[in-house]
Design an enzyme around this catalytic site. Structure first.
Site, PDB file in Angstrom:
ATOM      1  N   LYS A  39      12.005  23.581  59.925  1.00  0.00           N
ATOM      2  CA  LYS A  39      10.749  24.020  60.502  1.00  0.00           C
ATOM      3  C   LYS A  39      10.964  24.898  61.714  1.00  0.00           C
ATOM      4  O   LYS A  39      10.049  25.538  62.199  1.00  0.00           O
ATOM      5  CB  LYS A  39       9.921  22.802  60.944  1.00  0.00           C
ATOM      6  CG  LYS A  39       9.678  21.797  59.879  1.00  0.00           C
ATOM      7  CD  LYS A  39       8.992  20.554  60.535  1.00  0.00           C
ATOM      8  CE  LYS A  39       9.065  19.383  59.600  1.00  0.00           C
ATOM      9  NZ  LYS A  39       8.634  18.140  60.291  1.00  0.00           N
ATOM     10  N   GLY A  40      12.207  24.916  62.207  1.00  0.00           N
ATOM     11  CA  GLY A  40      12.485  25.534  63.501  1.00  0.00           C
ATOM     12  C   GLY A  40      12.208  27.025  63.609  1.00  0.00           C
ATOM     13  O   GLY A  40      12.015  27.550  64.696  1.00  0.00           O
ATOM     14  N   ASP A  99      16.594  29.340  63.567  1.00  0.00           N
ATOM     15  CA  ASP A  99      16.381  29.247  65.006  1.00  0.00           C
ATOM     16  C   ASP A  99      17.685  29.319  65.788  1.00  0.00           C
ATOM     17  O   ASP A  99      17.828  30.077  66.732  1.00  0.00           O
ATOM     18  CB  ASP A  99      15.614  27.954  65.345  1.00  0.00           C
ATOM     19  CG  ASP A  99      16.164  26.726  64.611  1.00  0.00           C
ATOM     20  OD1 ASP A  99      17.273  26.797  64.037  1.00  0.00           O
ATOM     21  OD2 ASP A  99      15.480  25.685  64.615  1.00  0.00           O
ATOM     22  N   ASP A 102      24.953  26.893  65.083  1.00  0.00           N
ATOM     23  CA  ASP A 102      25.927  26.017  65.736  1.00  0.00           C
ATOM     24  C   ASP A 102      27.224  26.037  64.934  1.00  0.00           C
ATOM     25  O   ASP A 102      28.150  26.776  65.254  1.00  0.00           O
ATOM     26  CB  ASP A 102      25.313  24.624  65.877  1.00  0.00           C
ATOM     27  CG  ASP A 102      26.222  23.664  66.617  1.00  0.00           C
ATOM     28  OD1 ASP A 102      27.226  24.106  67.189  1.00  0.00           O
ATOM     29  OD2 ASP A 102      25.924  22.453  66.618  1.00  0.00           O
ATOM     30  N   LYS A 130      25.241  29.273  69.748  1.00  0.00           N
ATOM     31  CA  LYS A 130      25.910  28.493  70.781  1.00  0.00           C
ATOM     32  C   LYS A 130      27.275  29.082  71.090  1.00  0.00           C
ATOM     33  O   LYS A 130      28.012  29.469  70.192  1.00  0.00           O
ATOM     34  CB  LYS A 130      26.028  27.044  70.352  1.00  0.00           C
ATOM     35  CG  LYS A 130      24.685  26.366  70.387  1.00  0.00           C
ATOM     36  CD  LYS A 130      24.830  24.883  70.448  1.00  0.00           C
ATOM     37  CE  LYS A 130      23.453  24.251  70.420  1.00  0.00           C
ATOM     38  NZ  LYS A 130      23.520  22.802  70.346  1.00  0.00           N
ATOM     39  N   PHE A 151      22.270  21.029  74.049  1.00  0.00           N
ATOM     40  CA  PHE A 151      21.176  20.817  73.105  1.00  0.00           C
ATOM     41  C   PHE A 151      19.877  21.354  73.714  1.00  0.00           C
ATOM     42  O   PHE A 151      19.456  20.937  74.784  1.00  0.00           O
ATOM     43  CB  PHE A 151      21.032  19.334  72.767  1.00  0.00           C
ATOM     44  CG  PHE A 151      20.140  19.106  71.582  1.00  0.00           C
ATOM     45  CD1 PHE A 151      20.619  19.251  70.285  1.00  0.00           C
ATOM     46  CD2 PHE A 151      18.809  18.775  71.761  1.00  0.00           C
ATOM     47  CE1 PHE A 151      19.786  19.068  69.189  1.00  0.00           C
ATOM     48  CE2 PHE A 151      17.959  18.587  70.668  1.00  0.00           C
ATOM     49  CZ  PHE A 151      18.457  18.723  69.386  1.00  0.00           C
ATOM     50  N   VAL A 152      19.277  22.307  73.020  1.00  0.00           N
ATOM     51  CA  VAL A 152      18.072  22.948  73.556  1.00  0.00           C
ATOM     52  C   VAL A 152      16.853  22.661  72.684  1.00  0.00           C
ATOM     53  O   VAL A 152      16.976  22.361  71.492  1.00  0.00           O
ATOM     54  CB  VAL A 152      18.265  24.476  73.680  1.00  0.00           C
ATOM     55  CG1 VAL A 152      19.312  24.808  74.729  1.00  0.00           C
ATOM     56  CG2 VAL A 152      18.630  25.102  72.343  1.00  0.00           C
ATOM     57  N   ASP A 158      13.310  21.373  67.994  1.00  0.00           N
ATOM     58  CA  ASP A 158      12.786  20.036  68.294  1.00  0.00           C
ATOM     59  C   ASP A 158      13.867  19.061  68.716  1.00  0.00           C
ATOM     60  O   ASP A 158      15.061  19.300  68.502  1.00  0.00           O
ATOM     61  CB  ASP A 158      12.094  19.465  67.064  1.00  0.00           C
ATOM     62  CG  ASP A 158      13.111  19.007  66.008  1.00  0.00           C
ATOM     63  OD1 ASP A 158      14.009  19.797  65.664  1.00  0.00           O
ATOM     64  OD2 ASP A 158      13.028  17.851  65.552  1.00  0.00           O
ATOM     65  N   ARG A 164       8.557  21.315  69.905  1.00  0.00           N
ATOM     66  CA  ARG A 164       8.527  22.585  69.168  1.00  0.00           C
ATOM     67  C   ARG A 164       7.509  23.561  69.749  1.00  0.00           C
ATOM     68  O   ARG A 164       7.635  24.770  69.611  1.00  0.00           O
ATOM     69  CB  ARG A 164       8.166  22.346  67.702  1.00  0.00           C
ATOM     70  CG  ARG A 164       9.231  21.611  66.893  1.00  0.00           C
ATOM     71  CD  ARG A 164       8.887  21.712  65.414  1.00  0.00           C
ATOM     72  NE  ARG A 164       9.552  20.707  64.602  1.00  0.00           N
ATOM     73  CZ  ARG A 164      10.792  20.839  64.112  1.00  0.00           C
ATOM     74  NH1 ARG A 164      11.477  21.930  64.347  1.00  0.00           N
ATOM     75  NH2 ARG A 164      11.316  19.873  63.372  1.00  0.00           N
TER      76      ARG A 164
HETATM   77  P1  5GP Z   1      24.487  24.451  62.015  1.00  0.00           P
HETATM   78  O1  5GP Z   1      24.315  24.200  60.553  1.00  0.00           O
HETATM   79  O2  5GP Z   1      24.710  25.904  62.367  1.00  0.00           O
HETATM   80  O3  5GP Z   1      25.508  23.553  62.643  1.00  0.00           O
HETATM   81  O4  5GP Z   1      23.171  23.960  62.713  1.00  0.00           O
HETATM   82  C1  5GP Z   1      22.045  24.712  62.693  1.00  0.00           C
HETATM   83  C2  5GP Z   1      20.815  23.848  62.728  1.00  0.00           C
HETATM   84  O5  5GP Z   1      21.019  22.691  63.571  1.00  0.00           O
HETATM   85  C3  5GP Z   1      19.665  24.601  63.349  1.00  0.00           C
HETATM   86  O6  5GP Z   1      18.887  25.175  62.349  1.00  0.00           O
HETATM   87  C4  5GP Z   1      18.919  23.518  64.102  1.00  0.00           C
HETATM   88  O7  5GP Z   1      17.991  22.923  63.247  1.00  0.00           O
HETATM   89  C5  5GP Z   1      19.946  22.489  64.462  1.00  0.00           C
HETATM   90  N1  5GP Z   1      20.434  22.655  65.848  1.00  0.00           N
HETATM   91  C6  5GP Z   1      21.660  23.082  66.230  1.00  0.00           C
HETATM   92  N2  5GP Z   1      21.763  23.103  67.578  1.00  0.00           N
HETATM   93  C7  5GP Z   1      20.575  22.689  68.051  1.00  0.00           C
HETATM   94  C8  5GP Z   1      20.036  22.534  69.397  1.00  0.00           C
HETATM   95  O8  5GP Z   1      20.663  22.783  70.441  1.00  0.00           O
HETATM   96  N3  5GP Z   1      18.749  22.096  69.478  1.00  0.00           N
HETATM   97  C9  5GP Z   1      17.992  21.813  68.383  1.00  0.00           C
HETATM   98  N4  5GP Z   1      16.760  21.397  68.596  1.00  0.00           N
HETATM   99  N5  5GP Z   1      18.459  21.967  67.112  1.00  0.00           N
HETATM  100  C10 5GP Z   1      19.727  22.403  66.954  1.00  0.00           C
HETATM  101 MG    MG Z   2      17.026  24.236  61.649  1.00  0.00          MG
END
Ligand code: 5GP
Ligand code: MG
Length: 173
Positions: A39-40, A99, A102, A130, A151-152, A158, A164
């Site tokens: 949903k982000g 959004d 990571d 990040k 973590f933001v 969220d 959100r």
């Molecule tokens: P990845 O698959 O790249 O590790 O993670 C991406 C997803 O993890 C993003 O779409 C988000 O939903 C969540 N995520 C990663 N870091 C953060 C953060 O700092 N804050 C929040 N709220 N969600 C995060």
């Molecule tokens: Mg996401």
């Protein structure tokens, strides 16, 4: 005290710049499909699509649902929980909108899924990336801003479904 990393004004600028980059790359192409990861992506995708409207680029907007985080840590597994009709994707270019980037696991999974479905050019766009994430699974094509590894929340992001609605990005204390 609240640690705001990106204000509403800064976000506006970041989104306008991303729209410029995307529009330049896809000028004259077939209709461009923006595919948001729920949903982000919601506030970001809404603002980005409006910013793109300045460039008279034919656009379509659709969504996928993906989830890898539980609380404040990546679960290491990505679930694609709902898929839209992807029949049209084979005809056009797709920019996947997320959004925050990571580990890149989410985007990697979604991109391979779209390729399997027969999509054409698939690019990826994230509002935030990040800092210092090593061992990433994929490199995003468009990055709005690089932020410290914290973590933001806010602007769609969220913590267990809260925050959100904030119009800015802040560090969750
Ligand atoms: P990845 O698959 O790249 O590790 O993670 C991406 C997803 O993890 C993003 O779409 C988000 O939903 C969540 N995520 C990663 N870091 C953060 C953060 O700092 N804050 C929040 N709220 N969600 C995060
Ligand atoms: Mg996401």
């Amino acid at each position: 005290m609240e640690r705001i990393l990106l204000s509403q004004e800064q976000l506006d600028e970041i989104v306008a710049d991303l729209a410029g980059e995307i529009a330049a790359d896809f000028a004259g192409a077939a209709p461009l499909q923006l595919l948001g990861l729920l949903k982000g992506c919601q506030p970001f995708l809404a603002d980005l699509s409006r910013a793109l409207s300045r460039y008279s680029l034919p656009l379509a907007v659709d969504y996928l649902k993906a989830r890898s985080y539980v609380g404040t840590a990546s679960s290491g597994r990505v679930e694609i929980t709902a898929l839209t009709a992807v029949a049209d994707l084979a005809l056009g270019d797709v920019v996947v909108i997320d959004d925050i980037f990571d580990t890149g696991l989410t985007l990697k999974q979604v991109v391979s899924h779209l390729k399997e479905q027969g999509a054409g050019r698939v690019k990826t766009c994230v509002l935030l990336r990040k800092e210092g994430c090593s061992r990433v699974a994929i490199e995003p094509d468009y990055v709005g801003a690089v932020i410290p590894n914290e973590f933001v929340v806010g602007y769609g992001l969220d913590y267990n479904e809260q925050y959100r609605e904030l119009p800015f990005i802040k560090v969750l204390e």
